[in-house]
Design a protein around this motif. Structure first.
Motif, PDB file in Angstrom:
ATOM      1  N   GLY A 228       0.740  -1.308  -0.082  1.00 51.14           N
ATOM      2  CA  GLY A 228       0.146   0.034   0.137  1.00 51.14           C
ATOM      3  C   GLY A 228       0.643   1.116  -0.106  1.00 51.14           C
ATOM      4  N   GLN A 229       1.786   1.204   0.851  1.00 45.74           N
ATOM      5  CA  GLN A 229       2.706   2.535   0.665  1.00 45.74           C
ATOM      6  C   GLN A 229       3.309   2.632  -0.634  1.00 45.74           C
ATOM      7  OE1 GLN A 229       5.443   1.590   4.393  1.00 45.74           O
ATOM      8  NE2 GLN A 229       4.438   3.188   5.297  1.00 45.74           N
ATOM      9  N   VAL A 230       4.311   1.868  -1.044  1.00 45.01           N
ATOM     10  CA  VAL A 230       4.926   1.948  -2.330  1.00 45.01           C
ATOM     11  C   VAL A 230       4.158   2.310  -3.487  1.00 45.01           C
ATOM     12  CG1 VAL A 230       5.363  -0.468  -2.904  1.00 45.01           C
ATOM     13  CG2 VAL A 230       6.815   1.016  -3.669  1.00 45.01           C
ATOM     14  N   THR A 231       2.945   1.518  -3.394  1.00 40.13           N
ATOM     15  CA  THR A 231       1.780   1.512  -4.606  1.00 40.13           C
ATOM     16  C   THR A 231       1.477   3.127  -4.379  1.00 40.13           C
ATOM     17  OG1 THR A 231       1.208  -0.576  -4.275  1.00 40.13           O
ATOM     18  CG2 THR A 231      -0.295   1.129  -5.742  1.00 40.13           C
ATOM     19  N   LYS A 232       1.257   3.823  -3.368  1.00 42.33           N
ATOM     20  CA  LYS A 232       0.953   5.105  -3.418  1.00 42.33           C
ATOM     21  C   LYS A 232       1.928   6.167  -4.027  1.00 42.33           C
ATOM     22  CE  LYS A 232      -0.394   8.695   0.291  1.00 42.33           C
ATOM     23  NZ  LYS A 232      -0.761   8.914   1.437  1.00 42.33           N
ATOM     24  N   GLN A 233       3.294   5.617  -3.602  1.00 40.41           N
ATOM     25  CA  GLN A 233       4.145   6.432  -4.183  1.00 40.41           C
ATOM     26  C   GLN A 233       4.348   6.419  -5.777  1.00 40.41           C
ATOM     27  OE1 GLN A 233       6.117   8.803  -1.911  1.00 40.41           O
ATOM     28  NE2 GLN A 233       4.909   7.665  -0.449  1.00 40.41           N
ATOM     29  N   ILE A 234       4.395   5.178  -5.994  1.00 40.54           N
ATOM     30  CA  ILE A 234       4.329   4.987  -7.672  1.00 40.54           C
ATOM     31  C   ILE A 234       3.270   5.530  -8.283  1.00 40.54           C
ATOM     32  CG2 ILE A 234       4.073   3.202  -9.287  1.00 40.54           C
ATOM     33  CD1 ILE A 234       6.804   3.015  -8.175  1.00 40.54           C
ATOM     34  N   ARG A 235       2.062   5.595  -7.579  1.00 43.43           N
ATOM     35  CA  ARG A 235       0.985   6.123  -8.414  1.00 43.43           C
ATOM     36  C   ARG A 235       0.972   7.737  -8.453  1.00 43.43           C
ATOM     37  NH1 ARG A 235      -4.591   2.514  -6.858  1.00 43.43           N
ATOM     38  NH2 ARG A 235      -3.886   0.679  -7.774  1.00 43.43           N
ATOM     39  N   ASP A 238       3.140   8.475 -11.298  1.00 39.83           N
ATOM     40  CA  ASP A 238       2.577   8.471 -12.395  1.00 39.83           C
ATOM     41  C   ASP A 238       1.595   9.430 -12.869  1.00 39.83           C
ATOM     42  OD1 ASP A 238       1.283   6.900 -14.487  1.00 39.83           O
ATOM     43  OD2 ASP A 238      -0.157   6.368 -13.163  1.00 39.83           O
ATOM     44  N   MET A 239       0.877  10.068 -11.756  1.00 33.74           N
ATOM     45  CA  MET A 239       0.217  11.237 -12.246  1.00 33.74           C
ATOM     46  C   MET A 239       1.044  12.258 -12.268  1.00 33.74           C
ATOM     47  SD  MET A 239      -3.273  10.869 -11.816  1.00 33.74           S
ATOM     48  CE  MET A 239      -4.241   9.370 -11.099  1.00 33.74           C
ATOM     49  N   GLN A 240       1.918  12.667 -11.634  1.00 39.11           N
ATOM     50  CA  GLN A 240       2.962  13.603 -11.961  1.00 39.11           C
ATOM     51  C   GLN A 240       3.876  13.758 -13.167  1.00 39.11           C
ATOM     52  OE1 GLN A 240       5.398  13.822  -8.462  1.00 39.11           O
ATOM     53  NE2 GLN A 240       3.554  14.416  -7.118  1.00 39.11           N
ATOM     54  N   ALA A 241       3.486  12.451 -13.781  1.00 43.08           N
ATOM     55  CA  ALA A 241       4.569  12.624 -15.250  1.00 43.08           C
ATOM     56  C   ALA A 241       3.980  13.198 -16.277  1.00 43.08           C
ATOM     57  CB  ALA A 241       4.717  10.847 -15.613  1.00 43.08           C
ATOM     58  N   GLY A 242       2.498  13.675 -16.004  1.00 35.59           N
ATOM     59  CA  GLY A 242       1.881  14.302 -17.237  1.00 35.59           C
ATOM     60  C   GLY A 242       2.444  16.058 -17.124  1.00 35.59           C
ATOM     61  N   MET A 243       3.449  16.173 -16.202  1.00 37.98           N
ATOM     62  CA  MET A 243       3.772  17.706 -16.056  1.00 37.98           C
ATOM     63  C   MET A 243       5.017  17.502 -16.904  1.00 37.98           C
ATOM     64  SD  MET A 243       1.758  19.343 -14.268  1.00 37.98           S
ATOM     65  CE  MET A 243       2.540  20.800 -13.635  1.00 37.98           C
ATOM     66  N   ALA A 251      -2.658   5.887 -15.021  1.00 37.33           N
ATOM     67  CA  ALA A 251      -3.329   4.814 -15.026  1.00 37.33           C
ATOM     68  C   ALA A 251      -4.838   5.027 -14.716  1.00 37.33           C
ATOM     69  CB  ALA A 251      -2.621   3.772 -14.080  1.00 37.33           C
ATOM     70  N   ASN A 252      -5.223   5.875 -13.719  1.00 34.16           N
ATOM     71  CA  ASN A 252      -6.608   5.956 -13.434  1.00 34.16           C
ATOM     72  C   ASN A 252      -6.919   7.400 -13.570  1.00 34.16           C
ATOM     73  OD1 ASN A 252      -6.680   3.372 -12.311  1.00 34.16           O
ATOM     74  ND2 ASN A 252      -5.524   4.127 -10.540  1.00 34.16           N
ATOM     75  N   ILE A 253      -6.410   7.959 -14.740  1.00 31.52           N
ATOM     76  CA  ILE A 253      -6.590   9.597 -15.077  1.00 31.52           C
ATOM     77  C   ILE A 253      -8.070   9.811 -15.201  1.00 31.52           C
ATOM     78  CG2 ILE A 253      -6.453   9.194 -17.522  1.00 31.52           C
ATOM     79  CD1 ILE A 253      -5.389  12.446 -15.324  1.00 31.52           C
ATOM     80  N   VAL A 282      -5.221  17.791 -11.180  1.00 33.12           N
ATOM     81  CA  VAL A 282      -4.300  18.401 -11.903  1.00 33.12           C
ATOM     82  C   VAL A 282      -3.652  17.669 -13.151  1.00 33.12           C
ATOM     83  CG1 VAL A 282      -1.816  19.230 -11.805  1.00 33.12           C
ATOM     84  CG2 VAL A 282      -3.315  19.709  -9.884  1.00 33.12           C
ATOM     85  N   SER A 283      -3.575  16.115 -13.066  1.00 29.96           N
ATOM     86  CA  SER A 283      -3.447  15.615 -13.876  1.00 29.96           C
ATOM     87  C   SER A 283      -4.653  15.372 -14.970  1.00 29.96           C
ATOM     88  CB  SER A 283      -3.247  13.790 -13.205  1.00 29.96           C
ATOM     89  OG  SER A 283      -2.197  13.943 -12.432  1.00 29.96           O
ATOM     90  N   GLN A 284      -5.765  15.541 -14.465  1.00 30.77           N
ATOM     91  CA  GLN A 284      -6.867  15.629 -15.452  1.00 30.77           C
ATOM     92  C   GLN A 284      -6.713  16.866 -16.198  1.00 30.77           C
ATOM     93  OE1 GLN A 284     -10.196  15.280 -13.187  1.00 30.77           O
ATOM     94  NE2 GLN A 284     -10.499  12.941 -13.526  1.00 30.77           N
ATOM     95  N   VAL A 285      -6.526  18.041 -15.840  1.00 32.53           N
ATOM     96  CA  VAL A 285      -6.146  19.176 -16.424  1.00 32.53           C
ATOM     97  C   VAL A 285      -4.910  19.045 -17.432  1.00 32.53           C
ATOM     98  CG1 VAL A 285      -5.438  21.590 -16.277  1.00 32.53           C
ATOM     99  CG2 VAL A 285      -7.272  20.521 -14.791  1.00 32.53           C
ATOM    100  N   MET A 286      -3.952  18.522 -17.226  1.00 33.26           N
ATOM    101  CA  MET A 286      -2.890  18.461 -17.990  1.00 33.26           C
ATOM    102  C   MET A 286      -3.130  17.587 -19.299  1.00 33.26           C
ATOM    103  SD  MET A 286      -0.734  20.558 -16.835  1.00 33.26           S
ATOM    104  CE  MET A 286       0.515  19.965 -17.754  1.00 33.26           C
ATOM    105  N   TRP A 287      -3.743  16.337 -18.783  1.00 35.40           N
ATOM    106  CA  TRP A 287      -4.060  15.333 -19.911  1.00 35.40           C
ATOM    107  C   TRP A 287      -5.094  15.857 -20.668  1.00 35.40           C
ATOM    108  CZ3 TRP A 287      -8.718  12.881 -20.685  1.00 35.40           C
ATOM    109  CH2 TRP A 287      -9.021  11.719 -21.497  1.00 35.40           C
ATOM    110  N   LEU A 288      -6.108  16.730 -20.462  1.00 36.82           N
ATOM    111  CA  LEU A 288      -6.775  17.417 -21.409  1.00 36.82           C
ATOM    112  C   LEU A 288      -6.297  18.429 -22.403  1.00 36.82           C
ATOM    113  CD1 LEU A 288      -9.931  18.088 -19.182  1.00 36.82           C
ATOM    114  CD2 LEU A 288     -10.050  16.608 -21.024  1.00 36.82           C
TER     115      LEU A 288
END
Length: 532
Positions: A228-235, A238-243, A251-253, A282-288
């Motif tokens: 749970g801890q490391v998955t939170k860090q990876i995700r 993942d979300m921030q890579a859109g920056m 994955a769950n954008i 923020v990831s949704q905005v960047m993705w759009l």
């Protein structure tokens, strides 16, 4: 639109490629093609199954093999762990990294490699030494750190035993550390490959387990808690890579924000939870924005569907009201790290709102209507930067794989044409060398300088722009991208491509990278970064 560092297409290598590469070259050299693959993780085993019980009760501290490794592990536990999660400190996560780096050999070697590179990076960029572009990885890599890097891979590819939860936890931890390592040496393509592998593995993690671990009192134990801890860090990464990647889709954008709120009875229980939800928005905005620019990169952008734009704006408004409600309900004495996170969240929320709200028929001219919001962002960024200096030391350079303020400052400098605002942005960026994943504060400052030089060149030699209105729309940069080209037979350089509003065609520049003798000097290399 923001930021996107161009990279080659990223693919997960088949399992046999990893094995052949590892067996062929062993661990006496660095192999960018060797990547942890999520698809083969279930076939991996750990020969340390008996060291760790279901509740992580009894652990064996592994002996160090020499003074160099001992020094590296001390540095990792004293310095590196602190910097990796600078913007979202979490004591339990730090303890987990320390625990596994002390007790699991594959994690130990990955942490040792990262610590060696991190220490060398900090030493090279101390106050009295030259600043060198971070993507010149040959300046940082050495045989010893690469030996540990590849030894970690060997241990993952040649195991003896282990159960599913243990395998998953260790694989995710090493994937996370390798992502940090390759970002730090400037090999962003390889870093993203490791991140991709970790993301794919994390997709198999039950979301209900994640939410239970993160926000509920009844938390899973043993390796499930570590997962749970490391998955939170990876995700989060993942979300921030859109920056910094135009073509990255987290994955769950597309998960609706409102569906998450129903799980929490329309309230936030903590700053950490609020931060996680904001990261999705923020990831949704960047993705759009990135998706739209890919469809029309050099022409006037068509408007976003009003229903989609209004939905995300509504979610941003909902987040803001719940966030302020949380703050009103927690009026305890101010804490340094809490105050910094509050300023950072307000900064990220405001810039996301500007990016979405400003997208209208006026194109780049519409940004001029948001000067008060841009000024607010600069004030918030200054607060976060000042806290950063207190946290890391006024002169010490820092690295974190997480995205904080640098891309936001880039957006402000690129989109707000007010000369005073741009000057303040440059001042914050030049104050201290900060690395955030692919972002570098000194390089970013030069990017903003180059944009200013191009856009304000309309006034002619010796003339300065006094207000935003003096920059006509046809002189404003609408889209910008860059590619880091590392040192080969010729000098390292930045390849830049940009387009003006309403004008066909693109402009391409190739700029050599030079060493810089002081962080306070103007940087001698140029424009970078993304689709604006």
């Amino acid at each position: 639109m923001p930021l996107a560092c161009k990279t080659e297409k990223i693919e997960i290598k088949p399992a046999h490629n990893h094995k052949e590469s590892a067996d062929r070259d062993r661990y006496d050299s660095y192999h960018p093609c060797t990547t942890i693959s999520a698809y083969e993780s279930k076939r991996w085993h750990s020969k340390y199954h008996h060291l760790i019980s279901q509740n992580l009760g009894s652990l064996m501290i592994l002996p160090v093999t020499g003074s160099t490794q001992a020094e590296a592990m001390c540095f990792f536990e004293d310095i590196s762990i602190k910097h990796l999660n600078e913007y979202r400190p979490c004591e339990s996560w730090r303890k987990t990294l320390m625990l596994f780096s002390q007790t699991v050999p594959s994690v130990r070697h990955a942490a040792t490699a990262l610590a060696m590179i991190h220490r060398k990076y900090l030493n090279r960029h101390s106050n009295d030494m030259v600043y060198e572009p971070y993507f010149l990885k040959d300046q940082l890599l050495d045989k010893t750190s690469l030996l540990h890097y590849n030894r970690a891979i060997q241990l993952l590819l040649n195991p003896e035993s282990g159960d599913g939860a243990e395998i998953t936890a260790i694989t995710l931890l090493v994937s996370y550390l390798f992502t940090c390592f390759d970002h730090l040496v400037g090999d962003d393509v390889q870093a993203v490959k490791h991140l991709r592998g970790g993301v794919e593995l994390s997709r198999s993690i039950d979301n209900s387990t994640m939410y239970s671990y993160t926000y509920h009192d009844a938390q899973p134990s043993g390796f499930h808690a570590i997962i749970g801890q490391v998955t939170k860090q990876i995700r989060r990464l993942d979300m921030q890579a859109g920056m910094f990647l135009v073509d990255w889709t987290p994955a769950n954008i597309q998960e609706p924000f409102t569906s998450h709120l129903t799980l929490f009875h329309s309230t936030f229980w903590s700053l950490d939870q609020a931060a996680d939800h904001l990261q999705i928005l923020v990831s949704q905005v960047m993705w759009l924005r990135n998706t739209e620019q890919q469809s029309a990169p050099t022409t006037t952008m068509p408007p976003l569907p009003s229903s989609l734009k209004d939905m995300v704006l509504g979610q941003l408004e909902t987040w803001s009201s719940l966030f302020e409600k949380l703050l009103r309900g927690n009026r305890s004495e101010s804490v340094f790290e809490t105050d910094r996170l509050i300023s950072l969240l307000r900064l990220q929320h405001t810039i996301a709102w500007i990016l979405l709200s400003s997208h209208g028929p006026g194109g780049e001219m519409d940004y001029d209507n948001f000067l008060p919001q841009f000024q607010q962002c600069v004030a918030l960024a200054s607060e976060v930067a000042a806290a950063h200096q207190r946290y890391a030391g006024s002169s010490r350079s820092t690295f974190t794989p997480e995205i904080g303020i640098i891309p936001i400052l880039y957006i402000i400098g690129a989109k707000c044409r007010h000369p005073i605002v741009r000057h303040e942005v440059l001042g914050i960026l030049r104050r201290q060398l900060i690395r955030e994943a692919s972002w570098d504060s000194i390089t970013t400052a030069r990017v903003v300088e180059q944009i200013i030089e191009i856009e304000e060149g309309v006034g002619g030699e010796g003339q300065t722009v006094q207000c935003m209105e003096q920059i006509p729309i046809w002189q404003r940069i609408e889209a910008l991208s860059f590619t880091h080209v590392p040192r080969g037979q010729s000098a390292a350089r930045l390849d830049i491509e940009y387009a003006f509003c309403g004008r066909e065609g693109t402009h391409i520049e190739s700029l050599a990278i030079e060493r810089i003798e002081s962080l306070t000097y103007h940087v001698k290399y140029s424009m970078t970064d993304s689709r604006l």
